[in-house]
Design an enzyme around this catalytic site. Structure first.
Site, PDB file in Angstrom:
ATOM      1  N   THR A   1     -17.010 -30.894  -7.150  1.00 52.61           N
ATOM      2  CA  THR A   1     -16.663 -32.313  -7.143  1.00 52.61           C
ATOM      3  C   THR A   1     -16.610 -32.774  -8.597  1.00 52.61           C
ATOM      4  OG1 THR A   1     -17.851 -32.550  -5.061  1.00 52.61           O
ATOM      5  CG2 THR A   1     -17.388 -34.578  -6.260  1.00 52.61           C
ATOM      6  N   CYS A  13     -20.117 -27.199   2.028  1.00 53.94           N
ATOM      7  CA  CYS A  13     -18.852 -27.757   2.528  1.00 53.94           C
ATOM      8  C   CYS A  13     -18.903 -29.211   2.979  1.00 53.94           C
ATOM      9  CB  CYS A  13     -18.371 -26.931   3.721  1.00 53.94           C
ATOM     10  SG  CYS A  13     -17.847 -25.292   3.248  1.00 53.94           S
ATOM     11  N   ALA A  41     -15.609 -13.624  -5.734  1.00 55.74           N
ATOM     12  CA  ALA A  41     -16.452 -12.766  -4.886  1.00 55.74           C
ATOM     13  C   ALA A  41     -17.676 -13.537  -4.429  1.00 55.74           C
ATOM     14  CB  ALA A  41     -16.856 -11.519  -5.661  1.00 55.74           C
ATOM     15  N   ARG A  91     -22.139 -10.636 -10.946  1.00 54.77           N
ATOM     16  CA  ARG A  91     -21.877 -10.785  -9.512  1.00 54.77           C
ATOM     17  C   ARG A  91     -21.173  -9.532  -8.967  1.00 54.77           C
ATOM     18  NH1 ARG A  91     -20.677 -16.554  -6.620  1.00 54.77           N
ATOM     19  NH2 ARG A  91     -22.132 -16.066  -4.981  1.00 54.77           N
ATOM     20  N   LEU A 147     -15.814 -19.701   8.715  1.00 50.54           N
ATOM     21  CA  LEU A 147     -17.095 -19.023   8.947  1.00 50.54           C
ATOM     22  C   LEU A 147     -18.244 -19.933   8.524  1.00 50.54           C
ATOM     23  CD1 LEU A 147     -18.513 -17.979   6.069  1.00 50.54           C
ATOM     24  CD2 LEU A 147     -16.697 -16.314   6.195  1.00 50.54           C
TER      25      LEU A 147
HETATM   26  C1  UDX Z   1     -19.852 -25.210   7.818  1.00 47.23           C
HETATM   27  C2  UDX Z   1     -18.927 -25.084   9.036  1.00 47.23           C
HETATM   28  O1  UDX Z   1     -19.716 -24.895  10.216  1.00 47.23           O
HETATM   29  C3  UDX Z   1     -17.959 -23.928   8.844  1.00 47.23           C
HETATM   30  O2  UDX Z   1     -17.060 -23.863   9.928  1.00 47.23           O
HETATM   31  C4  UDX Z   1     -17.203 -24.137   7.538  1.00 47.23           C
HETATM   32  O3  UDX Z   1     -16.352 -23.037   7.284  1.00 47.23           O
HETATM   33  C5  UDX Z   1     -18.166 -24.296   6.383  1.00 47.23           C
HETATM   34  O4  UDX Z   1     -19.078 -25.354   6.642  1.00 47.23           O
HETATM   35  P1  UDX Z   1     -22.028 -23.927   6.966  1.00 47.23           P
HETATM   36  O5  UDX Z   1     -22.086 -24.986   5.911  1.00 47.23           O
HETATM   37  O6  UDX Z   1     -22.170 -22.504   6.561  1.00 47.23           O
HETATM   38  O7  UDX Z   1     -20.648 -24.029   7.760  1.00 47.23           O
HETATM   39  O8  UDX Z   1     -23.209 -24.194   8.014  1.00 47.23           O
HETATM   40  P2  UDX Z   1     -23.353 -25.023   9.377  1.00 47.23           P
HETATM   41  O9  UDX Z   1     -23.880 -24.099  10.394  1.00 47.23           O
HETATM   42  O10 UDX Z   1     -22.145 -25.791   9.725  1.00 47.23           O
HETATM   43  O11 UDX Z   1     -24.535 -26.039   9.016  1.00 47.23           O
HETATM   44  C6  UDX Z   1     -24.375 -27.088   8.074  1.00 47.23           C
HETATM   45  C7  UDX Z   1     -25.626 -27.936   7.999  1.00 47.23           C
HETATM   46  O12 UDX Z   1     -25.806 -28.713   9.170  1.00 47.23           O
HETATM   47  C8  UDX Z   1     -26.916 -27.129   7.829  1.00 47.23           C
HETATM   48  O13 UDX Z   1     -27.743 -27.746   6.872  1.00 47.23           O
HETATM   49  C9  UDX Z   1     -27.533 -27.170   9.205  1.00 47.23           C
HETATM   50  O14 UDX Z   1     -28.916 -27.006   9.187  1.00 47.23           O
HETATM   51  C10 UDX Z   1     -27.127 -28.567   9.668  1.00 47.23           C
HETATM   52  N1  UDX Z   1     -27.101 -28.728  11.139  1.00 47.23           N
HETATM   53  C11 UDX Z   1     -26.257 -27.994  11.899  1.00 47.23           C
HETATM   54  C12 UDX Z   1     -27.914 -29.694  11.736  1.00 47.23           C
HETATM   55  O15 UDX Z   1     -28.667 -30.386  11.050  1.00 47.23           O
HETATM   56  N2  UDX Z   1     -27.852 -29.853  13.088  1.00 47.23           N
HETATM   57  C13 UDX Z   1     -27.015 -29.136  13.898  1.00 47.23           C
HETATM   58  O16 UDX Z   1     -27.008 -29.358  15.110  1.00 47.23           O
HETATM   59  C14 UDX Z   1     -26.200 -28.161  13.264  1.00 47.23           C
HETATM   60  P1  ADP Z   2     -17.567 -19.891  -1.938  1.00 39.03           P
HETATM   61  O1  ADP Z   2     -18.771 -20.346  -1.179  1.00 39.03           O
HETATM   62  O2  ADP Z   2     -16.383 -20.795  -1.711  1.00 39.03           O
HETATM   63  O3  ADP Z   2     -17.217 -18.458  -1.740  1.00 39.03           O
HETATM   64  P2  ADP Z   2     -18.771 -19.250  -4.531  1.00 39.03           P
HETATM   65  O4  ADP Z   2     -19.206 -20.221  -5.593  1.00 39.03           O
HETATM   66  O5  ADP Z   2     -19.811 -18.459  -3.822  1.00 39.03           O
HETATM   67  O6  ADP Z   2     -17.891 -20.118  -3.500  1.00 39.03           O
HETATM   68  O7  ADP Z   2     -17.702 -18.227  -5.143  1.00 39.03           O
HETATM   69  C1  ADP Z   2     -16.692 -18.539  -5.996  1.00 39.03           C
HETATM   70  C2  ADP Z   2     -16.543 -17.378  -7.002  1.00 39.03           C
HETATM   71  O8  ADP Z   2     -15.332 -17.541  -7.742  1.00 39.03           O
HETATM   72  C3  ADP Z   2     -17.658 -17.274  -8.051  1.00 39.03           C
HETATM   73  O9  ADP Z   2     -18.291 -16.013  -7.949  1.00 39.03           O
HETATM   74  C4  ADP Z   2     -16.943 -17.450  -9.416  1.00 39.03           C
HETATM   75  O10 ADP Z   2     -17.502 -16.641 -10.447  1.00 39.03           O
HETATM   76  C5  ADP Z   2     -15.526 -17.021  -9.069  1.00 39.03           C
HETATM   77  N1  ADP Z   2     -14.471 -17.551  -9.948  1.00 39.03           N
HETATM   78  C6  ADP Z   2     -14.280 -18.838 -10.349  1.00 39.03           C
HETATM   79  N2  ADP Z   2     -13.173 -18.954 -11.116  1.00 39.03           N
HETATM   80  C7  ADP Z   2     -12.617 -17.717 -11.197  1.00 39.03           C
HETATM   81  C8  ADP Z   2     -11.443 -17.163 -11.834  1.00 39.03           C
HETATM   82  N3  ADP Z   2     -10.595 -17.945 -12.528  1.00 39.03           N
HETATM   83  N4  ADP Z   2     -11.217 -15.824 -11.722  1.00 39.03           N
HETATM   84  C9  ADP Z   2     -12.066 -15.042 -11.002  1.00 39.03           C
HETATM   85  N5  ADP Z   2     -13.162 -15.497 -10.367  1.00 39.03           N
HETATM   86  C10 ADP Z   2     -13.450 -16.808 -10.460  1.00 39.03           C
END
Ligand code: UDX
Ligand code: ADP
Length: 480
Positions: free
Chosen positions: A90, A272, A9, A38, A159
């Site tokens: 990682t 990511c 979640a 959570r 997203l």
């Molecule tokens: C990213 C991808 O956009 C998304 O599609 C994927 O599913 C998950 O990873 P997110 O990490 O939520 O999403 O944010 P994003 O808007 O991509 O920004 C990432 C980082 O890049 C942020 O720290 C943002 O401030 C920075 N950024 C973004 C810049 O420094 N310059 C830009 O022009 C755009």
């Molecule tokens: P993301 O950004 O990918 O959604 P999060 O760290 O916010 O990652 O969410 C991952 C969630 O998965 C955490 O809330 C964690 O408690 C839950 N989780 C991890 N392992 C298990 C498991 N084996 N069963 C149920 N929930 C889990």
């Protein structure tokens, strides 16, 4: 009635399932997590994550066809489709340390699914995982299946935080990868039917499993690479007197390049980009492709360079020392409209300043003091574990104070660092702030959001990324 269950979640599972529940009233959606606090937060008025528009969606469906529960096994056993959205940290030890994904949580989720299942299920990879994870998961499931049929699909999430609800309502594309067997194609169709409730068919792309998994890593690597490219250009702009915003604008006007993701910044963060590129690098190395691995590694190196350069710029501008000086940090989240701090550039910048013995006063509208203290004391890569498995209550650092207002943060400060582009930082009363600061008063804008001319008129010495340098900064020791 089709039943969906999502394991995890978090930032991905929560919003994605809420939108599926909203758009598919006849589907029952359960989101489960091993973290009881959570789940309690998802069931309360204060959701565990800040995401514009999310409260509204959850309120509309919760208790109707959207449920949050810590009874993981019950909901998994009842579901037709199980999404898996758990942490994929990682690895910090052993084979592939510092690069490869640690699939511990994924594996334990897969074993649990196999254990509790009494009927056929479609298992969907939602969290980003290395290419060929599906194959490994498939093996765990089928070897423990007791005759039950599991179809595994890869349905990576695109997203972005801060715009998650909008991105889910109107995705550029939905990607579904599956086996090219008749059962695999049937599973793809079942998931496609869910998204088809609100996503036009031409935006739902169906591929084989490996293409779907690799496309997610590739998309994030391409996006991150744009930011590192423009950030590399920003250093050259400062050296030559060019303005990176003008360069970005001119480059982005080429329709083959496009205008998005060309904002120079203190560096990219988020859960990511770095992780996915490290994964990509590891996969390339494992497949005997060191040149390709090095190419992508460079995107991360430039990001690290960008953060280090920002710290050097601050220290060198302030007479080569920030020891004992109060520095206000405005913004700690990795971007605006989220309280998420995973891999935020603020961590490295703050650690760099603390290394030079600065006193930090930090303000972010959505990040708690506990989170900031935790981030600053945690080891690299330790953040991506379920919260209850992370080190608890870290000893708070004396050099760091966290305040709940930009004016308190900047009072008596020698310098201000803007590290997140929150809208409220654009409209602060900078005259009032200047009057309450030590002189000379510095602003280091890591997001290029302030009106530089106006601030210089007030009396600030301003550094903006990739812009012609202030006369003051030109005379200071060179920044590598
Ligand atoms: C990213 C991808 O956009 C998304 O599609 C994927 O599913 C998950 O990873 P997110 O990490 O939520 O999403 O944010 P994003 O808007 O991509 O920004 C990432 C980082 O890049 C942020 O720290 C943002 O401030 C920075 N950024 C973004 C810049 O420094 N310059 C830009 O022009 C755009
Ligand atoms: P993301 O950004 O990918 O959604 P999060 O760290 O916010 O990652 O969410 C991952 C969630 O998965 C955490 O809330 C964690 O408690 C839950 N989780 C991890 N392992 C298990 C498991 N084996 N069963 C149920 N929930 C889990």
């Amino acid at each position: 009635m089709v039943k969906i269950c999502c394991i995890g979640a978090g930032y991905v599972g929560g919003p994605t399932m809420a939108v599926i529940a909203l758009k598919c009233p006849e589907i029952q959606v359960a989101v489960v997590d091993i973290s009881v606090p959570r789940i309690s937060a998802w069931n309360s008025d204060t959701l565990p994550i800040y995401e514009p528009g999310l409260d509204e969606v959850v309120k509309k469906c919760r208790g109707k066809n959207l449920f949050f529960s810590s009874d993981v096994e019950k909901h998994v056993s009842e579901a037709d489709i199980v999404f898996v959205s758990v942490n994929t940290p990682t690895k910090t030890q052993g084979l592939g340390a510092g690069k490869a994904a640690d699939l511990t949580y994924w594996e334990s989720a897969a074993r649990m699914i196999a254990d509790v299942s009494k009927s056929n299920k479609i298992v969907v990879e939602k969290s980003t995982v290395p290419v060929k994870t599906a194959e490994a998961i498939e093996k765990i499931l089928t070897h423990n299946s007791k005759g039950i049929n599991f179809q595994i699909l890869s349905n990576p999430e695109f997203l972005a935080e801060g715009t998650a609800i909008q991105d889910l309502f109107e995705p550029d594309r939905v990607l579904i990868g599956g086996r090219e067997t008749p059962e695999g194609q049937k599973a793809i169709k079942a998931l496609r039917d869910v998204y088809a409730h609100w996503v036009p068919m031409d935006r739902i792309i169906c591929t084989n499993l490996w293409s779907a998994e690799l496309s997610k890593l590739a998309a994030n690597a391409f996006l991150a690479q744009r930011i590192s490219s423009v950030n590399a250009m920003s250093a050259l702009c400062e050296a030559t007197g060019a303005d990176v915003s003008q360069v970005s604008h001119a480059v982005g006007k080429d329709t083959r390049i496009g205008p998005k993701f060309l904002n120079a910044s203190v560096g990219f963060g988020g859960s990511c980009f770095q992780k996915d590129i490290l994964n990509l690098v590891y996969i390339c190395e494992c497949n005997g492709l060191p040149e390709v691995a090095n190419y992508w590694k460079q995107v991360i190196k430039v990001n690290d360079y960008r953060k280090a350069r920002f710290v050097n710029r601050i220290v060198s501008s302030m007479f080569n020392t920030v020891s004992g000086k109060k520095i206000a940090i405005l913004g700690f989240a990795f971007k605006k409209d989220t309280g998420d701090t995973r891999e935020t550039p603020a961590i490295d910048v703050c650690k760099g300043l603390l290394g030079d013995k600065a006193m930090l006063s930090i303000y972010d509208p959505q990040v708690s003091e506990e989170q900031i203290q935790r981030d600053l004391s945690m080891n690299k890569f330790d953040w991506d574990h379920p919260v209850h498995l992370q080190p608890t209550s870290p000893s708070s650092m004396k050099q760091v104070s966290v305040v709940w207002d930009a004016y308190a943060a900047t009072k008596d400060a020698h310098g201000i660092c803007i590290l997140t582009e929150w809208d409220e930082f654009k409209t602060l009363d900078y005259q009032k702030i200047y009057d309450n600061m030590q002189k000379p008063a510095f602003v280091f804008d890591g997001r290029n959001i302030v009106d530089v001319a106006k601030l210089r008129e007030i009396g600030f010495i301003v550094y903006s990324i990739g812009k012609p340098l202030d006369e003051w900064l030109k005379d200071m020791p060179a920044v590598a």
